[in-house]
Design a protein around this motif. Structure first.
Motif, short mmCIF file in Angstrom:
data_model
loop_
_atom_site.label_atom_id
_atom_site.label_comp_id
_atom_site.label_asym_id
_atom_site.label_seq_id
_atom_site.Cartn_x
_atom_site.Cartn_y
_atom_site.Cartn_z
N LEU A 1 0.79 -1.22 0.00
CA LEU A 1 0.00 0.00 0.00
C LEU A 1 0.82 1.27 0.00
O LEU A 1 0.29 2.34 -0.33
CB LEU A 1 -0.92 0.02 1.23
N GLU A 2 2.08 1.18 0.34
CA GLU A 2 2.89 2.35 0.68
C GLU A 2 2.84 3.46 -0.37
O GLU A 2 2.75 4.64 -0.02
CB GLU A 2 4.34 1.93 0.92
N TYR A 3 2.87 3.12 -1.64
CA TYR A 3 2.95 4.13 -2.69
C TYR A 3 1.66 4.30 -3.48
O TYR A 3 1.65 4.91 -4.54
CB TYR A 3 4.10 3.80 -3.64
N TYR A 4 0.57 3.78 -2.94
CA TYR A 4 -0.73 3.95 -3.57
C TYR A 4 -1.50 5.09 -2.94
O TYR A 4 -1.41 5.34 -1.73
CB TYR A 4 -1.57 2.68 -3.42
N ASP A 5 -2.30 5.79 -3.73
CA ASP A 5 -3.38 6.59 -3.20
C ASP A 5 -4.48 5.63 -2.75
O ASP A 5 -4.78 4.65 -3.44
CB ASP A 5 -3.94 7.55 -4.25
N ILE A 6 -5.08 5.91 -1.59
CA ILE A 6 -6.08 5.02 -1.02
C ILE A 6 -7.36 5.80 -0.75
O ILE A 6 -7.33 6.84 -0.09
CB ILE A 6 -5.59 4.38 0.28
N ALA A 7 -8.47 5.28 -1.22
CA ALA A 7 -9.76 5.90 -1.01
C ALA A 7 -10.67 5.00 -0.20
O ALA A 7 -10.57 3.77 -0.24
CB ALA A 7 -10.43 6.23 -2.35
N TRP A 8 -11.55 5.63 0.56
CA TRP A 8 -12.72 4.98 1.13
C TRP A 8 -13.94 5.54 0.40
O TRP A 8 -14.06 6.76 0.23
CB TRP A 8 -12.84 5.23 2.63
N LEU A 9 -14.81 4.65 -0.02
CA LEU A 9 -16.02 5.02 -0.72
C LEU A 9 -17.19 4.28 -0.12
O LEU A 9 -17.01 3.30 0.61
CB LEU A 9 -15.90 4.71 -2.22
N ARG A 10 -18.39 4.74 -0.42
CA ARG A 10 -19.57 4.06 0.10
C ARG A 10 -20.72 4.15 -0.90
O ARG A 10 -20.77 5.05 -1.74
CB ARG A 10 -20.00 4.65 1.45
N GLN A 11 -21.64 3.21 -0.78
CA GLN A 11 -22.82 3.21 -1.63
C GLN A 11 -24.03 2.79 -0.80
O GLN A 11 -24.06 1.69 -0.24
CB GLN A 11 -22.65 2.28 -2.82
N ALA A 12 -25.01 3.68 -0.73
CA ALA A 12 -26.25 3.40 -0.03
C ALA A 12 -27.27 2.86 -1.02
O ALA A 12 -27.18 3.12 -2.23
CB ALA A 12 -26.78 4.68 0.63
N PRO A 13 -28.27 2.11 -0.55
CA PRO A 13 -29.29 1.57 -1.45
C PRO A 13 -29.97 2.66 -2.26
O PRO A 13 -30.40 3.68 -1.73
CB PRO A 13 -30.28 0.90 -0.49
N GLY A 14 -30.05 2.44 -3.58
CA GLY A 14 -30.70 3.39 -4.46
C GLY A 14 -29.89 4.62 -4.80
O GLY A 14 -30.40 5.51 -5.49
N LYS A 15 -28.67 4.70 -4.32
CA LYS A 15 -27.83 5.86 -4.58
C LYS A 15 -26.55 5.45 -5.30
O LYS A 15 -26.14 4.30 -5.27
CB LYS A 15 -27.48 6.58 -3.28
N GLU A 16 -25.93 6.43 -5.95
CA GLU A 16 -24.65 6.18 -6.59
C GLU A 16 -23.53 6.13 -5.56
O GLU A 16 -23.64 6.70 -4.47
CB GLU A 16 -24.36 7.27 -7.63
N ARG A 17 -22.47 5.46 -5.91
CA ARG A 17 -21.30 5.41 -5.05
C ARG A 17 -20.71 6.79 -4.88
O ARG A 17 -20.63 7.58 -5.84
CB ARG A 17 -20.26 4.45 -5.65
N GLU A 18 -20.29 7.12 -3.66
CA GLU A 18 -19.72 8.41 -3.38
C GLU A 18 -18.41 8.25 -2.62
O GLU A 18 -18.22 7.31 -1.86
CB GLU A 18 -20.68 9.29 -2.59
N GLY A 19 -17.52 9.20 -2.82
CA GLY A 19 -16.26 9.20 -2.12
C GLY A 19 -16.43 9.63 -0.68
O GLY A 19 -17.20 10.54 -0.37
N ASP B 1 -25.32 7.68 7.17
CA ASP B 1 -24.05 7.00 6.94
C ASP B 1 -24.23 5.53 6.60
O ASP B 1 -23.25 4.85 6.26
CB ASP B 1 -23.14 7.13 8.17
N THR B 2 -25.44 5.02 6.72
CA THR B 2 -25.71 3.62 6.39
C THR B 2 -25.40 3.36 4.93
O THR B 2 -25.94 4.01 4.03
CB THR B 2 -27.18 3.28 6.69
N ALA B 3 -24.52 2.40 4.67
CA ALA B 3 -24.07 2.12 3.31
C ALA B 3 -23.14 0.92 3.34
O ALA B 3 -22.73 0.45 4.40
CB ALA B 3 -23.34 3.32 2.71
N ILE B 4 -22.81 0.43 2.16
CA ILE B 4 -21.70 -0.50 2.01
C ILE B 4 -20.45 0.32 1.76
O ILE B 4 -20.43 1.18 0.87
CB ILE B 4 -21.94 -1.48 0.85
#
Length: 125
Positions: A29-47, A90-93
Protein backbone atom coordinates in the motif's frame (compact mmCIF):
# COMPACT_ATOMS: atom_id res chain seq x y z
CA UNK A 1 -2.93 -13.51 -5.47
CA UNK A 2 -3.60 -9.90 -4.47
CA UNK A 3 -6.30 -9.37 -1.86
CA UNK A 4 -7.76 -6.36 -0.07
CA UNK A 5 -9.90 -7.65 2.79
CA UNK A 6 -12.25 -5.43 4.78
CA UNK A 7 -13.44 -5.95 8.33
CA UNK A 8 -15.02 -4.03 11.19
CA UNK A 9 -18.48 -3.18 9.91
CA UNK A 10 -21.74 -3.85 11.67
CA UNK A 11 -24.72 -2.30 13.39
CA UNK A 12 -24.35 0.81 15.53
CA UNK A 13 -26.70 3.33 17.12
CA UNK A 14 -26.77 6.97 16.02
CA UNK A 15 -23.91 8.84 17.64
CA UNK A 16 -21.83 5.68 17.95
CA UNK A 17 -18.50 4.75 16.43
CA UNK A 18 -17.01 2.04 14.25
CA UNK A 19 -13.56 1.42 12.81
CA UNK A 20 -13.17 -0.25 9.44
CA UNK A 21 -9.96 -1.98 8.37
CA UNK A 22 -8.65 -3.00 4.97
CA UNK A 23 -5.71 -5.39 5.04
CA UNK A 24 -3.73 -5.80 1.83
CA UNK A 25 -1.85 -8.91 0.78
CA UNK A 26 -0.04 -9.61 -2.46
CA UNK A 27 0.60 -5.90 -3.00
CA UNK A 28 2.07 -3.04 -0.97
CA UNK A 29 0.00 0.00 0.00
CA UNK A 30 2.89 2.35 0.68
CA UNK A 31 2.95 4.13 -2.69
CA UNK A 32 -0.73 3.95 -3.57
CA UNK A 33 -3.38 6.59 -3.20
CA UNK A 34 -6.08 5.02 -1.02
CA UNK A 35 -9.76 5.90 -1.01
CA UNK A 36 -12.72 4.98 1.13
CA UNK A 37 -16.02 5.02 -0.72
CA UNK A 38 -19.57 4.06 0.10
CA UNK A 39 -22.82 3.21 -1.63
CA UNK A 40 -26.25 3.40 -0.03
CA UNK A 41 -29.29 1.57 -1.45
CA UNK A 42 -30.70 3.39 -4.46
CA UNK A 43 -27.83 5.86 -4.58
CA UNK A 44 -24.65 6.18 -6.59
CA UNK A 45 -21.30 5.41 -5.05
CA UNK A 46 -19.72 8.41 -3.38
CA UNK A 47 -16.26 9.20 -2.12
CA UNK A 48 -15.68 9.34 1.63
CA UNK A 49 -11.97 10.09 1.78
CA UNK A 50 -8.91 9.99 -0.43
CA UNK A 51 -5.32 9.74 0.82
CA UNK A 52 -2.60 10.99 -1.51
CA UNK A 53 0.73 9.18 -1.29
CA UNK A 54 2.47 12.13 -2.98
CA UNK A 55 2.03 14.59 -0.12
CA UNK A 56 0.53 12.47 2.63
CA UNK A 57 -2.68 14.49 2.76
CA UNK A 58 -6.21 13.19 3.15
CA UNK A 59 -9.27 14.90 1.70
CA UNK A 60 -12.69 14.16 3.16
CA UNK A 61 -16.17 14.48 1.78
CA UNK A 62 -18.06 17.39 3.31
CA UNK A 63 -20.61 14.82 4.46
CA UNK A 64 -18.12 13.20 6.84
CA UNK A 65 -15.56 15.93 7.53
CA UNK A 66 -14.91 16.28 11.24
CA UNK A 67 -16.46 12.90 12.03
CA UNK A 68 -14.39 10.37 10.04
CA UNK A 69 -10.62 9.89 10.09
CA UNK A 70 -8.66 7.76 7.63
CA UNK A 71 -5.24 6.39 8.54
CA UNK A 72 -2.72 3.82 7.43
CA UNK A 73 -0.12 1.53 8.96
CA UNK A 74 2.49 0.65 6.36
CA UNK A 75 4.14 -1.90 8.66
CA UNK A 76 0.86 -3.83 8.80
CA UNK A 77 -0.03 -3.05 5.17
CA UNK A 78 -3.43 -1.96 6.44
CA UNK A 79 -5.63 1.12 6.15
CA UNK A 80 -8.35 2.22 8.55
CA UNK A 81 -11.42 4.40 8.66
CA UNK A 82 -12.46 5.61 12.10
CA UNK A 83 -16.10 6.70 12.03
CA UNK A 84 -17.46 8.75 14.92
CA UNK A 85 -20.78 10.49 15.55
CA UNK A 86 -22.48 8.20 13.07
CA UNK A 87 -25.77 9.27 11.51
CA UNK A 88 -28.61 7.37 9.84
CA UNK A 89 -27.45 8.65 6.46
CA UNK A 90 -24.05 7.00 6.94
CA UNK A 91 -25.71 3.62 6.39
CA UNK A 92 -24.07 2.12 3.31
CA UNK A 93 -21.70 -0.50 2.01
CA UNK A 94 -18.18 0.81 2.47
CA UNK A 95 -15.25 0.03 0.19
CA UNK A 96 -11.53 0.60 0.32
CA UNK A 97 -9.75 1.02 -3.00
CA UNK A 98 -6.45 1.98 -4.57
CA UNK A 99 -6.37 4.56 -7.33
CA UNK A 100 -5.64 8.24 -7.68
CA UNK A 101 -6.70 11.29 -5.69
CA UNK A 102 -7.38 14.40 -7.73
CA UNK A 103 -6.36 17.83 -6.52
CA UNK A 104 -9.78 18.27 -4.92
CA UNK A 105 -9.68 14.82 -3.33
CA UNK A 106 -11.96 13.15 -5.86
CA UNK A 107 -11.20 9.47 -6.34
CA UNK A 108 -10.32 8.15 -9.78
CA UNK A 109 -10.01 4.43 -10.30
CA UNK A 110 -8.90 2.34 -13.21
CA UNK A 111 -9.02 -1.27 -14.35
CA UNK A 112 -5.92 -2.14 -12.32
CA UNK A 113 -7.23 -0.77 -9.03
CA UNK A 114 -7.53 -3.05 -6.02
CA UNK A 115 -10.88 -3.03 -4.21
CA UNK A 116 -12.07 -4.43 -0.95
CA UNK A 117 -15.08 -6.71 -1.01
CA UNK A 118 -17.35 -4.13 0.60
CA UNK A 119 -18.65 -4.16 4.15
CA UNK A 120 -22.02 -3.13 5.55
CA UNK A 121 -22.35 -0.30 8.04
CA UNK A 122 -25.84 0.14 9.43
CA UNK A 123 -26.77 3.03 11.73
CA UNK A 124 -30.08 2.34 13.43
CA UNK A 125 -31.84 2.98 16.71
Amino acid sequence: QAQFVESGGGLVQPGGSLRLSCAASGFTLEYYDIAWLRQAPGKEREGVSCFSSDDGSTTYSELVKGRFTASRDNAKNTVYLQMNSLKYEDTAIYYCATGHCGNDGTYYGDDSAYWGQGIQVTVSS
